[in-house]
Design a protein around this motif. Structure first.
Motif: not given
Length: 516
Positions: A443-448
């Motif tokens: 539930s979050t945008f990240s580099v992944r």
């Protein structure tokens, strides 16, 4: 018996007077063949004992007077009597409620009619007596009652208030004119049963309750649980109708008490029509149980077939929240089984309601996977069985427009979602190997998410060799500035998508984005 009793009067002697009387007994008037003349002195009544009397013989007692000068007067004789030494007889005592039929059971407690036969071959019947008791010969219910008319051979007892479950015995005895009393003769008893049999359960089948049948001319049923603890069940009756308790197909039919099932053949049944079997029991006292009815059986002559599927075979399914797969058939389903084969992840669960099989798919499923869902169903008649073997695919991770390719249009949607923090386009974290990745979103945008998109991009575009436009610059040049450990990439105005390839360990980089 060896005794006769006599009395006399009106003997006179006007001169010297009566000195004594004499009496004699014979088979004729004045006869002395049984007992010769015997002095009675002056008594005028006598019990004559020790006589050799015989049954059926007629005897006369004669009396004469002797005066005081020994003159013997003429004798006077009785009109004779016949000796009756045989008891009257009583036979055929019955308990009933209609004075003709011997009844072993009664379903009412107020009235019993006693009927009998009786005779006396010599002196004749003087009277009958009746009683009613709970044992043979007893009068504990109705005391001995003398009936004055010997020509009447019945006695109706009213207002008895008899007890349920108790046997009662009618008793009769007779007295003849000679005073002989017969033996007590009793009926075989009557049992009072005021309770109807307890009704049981009816099954549309022999031992099992069927819902459907495929036989167009035959119905069968069975029943259990009918009980009568007093007189017992004498017979059963069954009927078949198109409504509960109906008799439209088979009218009431009688079978014995040991019969608990039937098969009716030669019927004309209608497809999809429901048929009901009713059963009732009658006990030996003619009490009738309440009706028991089956829950019905339906004639099934229709072939089972698939009507619709909520998801077409070979469809592509979402990885995280796939829709429920529903199959609807032409008939109600008796049993079914559903399995999934070949899937790398994800599970299923199935339920059956009437003619529908609902299959819930629980993700996450694996990207770019292929599996089969095998569904087997049977109808209630046992006539039809269907097996569905349908193949399904899972969507390709990062392929937002579902064209089976991760391309620039997907990149544009990903960037837009990143900018707007639209987590419906989230991709990571993931497990597995490209392209068969299993999303486990946080539930979050990240580099992944960026890395996952890139992995799927390069798998989908293997010829790009990690640089999509290395030698094909389009549009204004990109400005790249270095400041210490930072690389600042400034994109031209109006840029919708771009690729930046940096050969450096991902875990050692931080990427940030600003609209300025």
């Amino acid at each position: 018996p060896s005794e006769l009793e006599a009395s006399w009067a009106n003997f006179q002697d006007t001169l010297s007077g009566i000195q004594y009387y004499e009496y004699a007994v014979g088979n004729s008037a004045g006869g002395v063949n049984v007992l010769g003349w015997t002095s009675a002195e002056l008594t005028t009544e006598m019990l004559i004992q020790e006589l050799p009397l015989t049954h059926g013989s007629q005897y006369y007692i004669s009396v004469r007077g002797i005066d005081n000068v020994d003159n013997t007067g003429s004798f006077s004789s009785s009109n004779g009597l016949t000796v009756d030494l045989v008891l009257p007889t009583v036979a055929d005592v019955i308990e009933s409620e209609n004075d003709s039929l011997d009844m072993d059971y009664l379903n009412q407690a107020d009235t019993i009619i006693i009927t009998w036969a009786g005779e006396d071959g010599l002196s004749g019947i003087a009277s009958f007596e009746t009683s009613l008791g709970t044992v043979v010969g007893a009068d504990d219910v109705v005391a001995w009652t003398v009936l004055s008319d010997p020509a009447v051979f019945t006695n109706t007892l009213l207002g008895l208030g008899l007890s349920n479950g108790t046997s009662y015995y009618a008793n009769v005895r007779a007295t003849d004119v000679a005073g002989n009393v017969s033996e007590i003769i009793s009926g075989d008893g009557v049992l009072i049963d005021l309770t109807a049999p307890v009704n049981g359960d009816v099954l549309d089948g022999h031992g099992v309750d069927e819902m459907f049948t495929s036989a167009p001319d035959t119905l069968l049923a069975s029943w259990t649980g009918f009980i009568d603890d007093i007189s017992g069940i004498e017979y059963f009756e069954y009927a078949i109708g198109t409504s509960e308790y109906g008799t439209e197909m088979v009218d009431w039919t009688t079978v014995g008490p040991d019969t608990t099932s039937f098969v009716e053949i030669g019927l004309t049944l209608i497809d999809a029509q429901q048929y009901f079997t009713s059963v009732r029991a009658t006990d030996f006292a003619d009490n009738i149980s309440s009706l028991s009815v089956s829950d019905g059986i339906i004639l099934d002559l229709t072939d089972m077939a698939l009507v619709s599927s909520s998801i077409s075979p070979e469809s592509y399914l979402p990885l995280l929240e796939p829709p429920t797969l529903s199959y609807i058939f032409t008939e109600a389903i008796d049993s079914g089984a559903v399995t999934i084969e070949g899937n790398l992840s994800g599970t299923i669960s199935a339920s059956v309601l009437d003619s529908t099989v609902s299959i819930d798919l629980s993700g996450p499923f694996t990207s770019h996977d292929t599996f089969a869902i095998i569904t087997s169903v049977n109808d209630f008649s046992g006539k039809d069985a269907i097996v569905l073997d349908h193949t399904f695919y899972t969507e390709l991770l990062a392929d937002y427009n579902n064209d089976l390719n991760v391309d620039v249009s997907d990149l544009v949607q990903f960037i837009d979602a990143w900018n707007n923090n639209d987590l419906t386009f989230e991709l990571a974290p993931v497990t597995g190997t490209v392209p068969n990745l299993v999303p486990e979103l946080d539930s979050t945008f990240s580099v992944r998410d960026v890395a996952t998109f890139c992995r799927m991009w390069y798998w989908s575009n293997p010829t790009a060799q990690r640089v999509m436009a290395m030698n094909n610059t389009v549009g204004p040049p990109i400005a790249i500035d270095q400041s210490g450990r930072q690389l600042i990439v400034t994109l031209p105005d109006g840029t919708a998508a771009s690729e930046i390839a940096i050969q450096y360990p991902v875990e050692s980089m931080e990427i940030s984005y600003t609209k300025e």
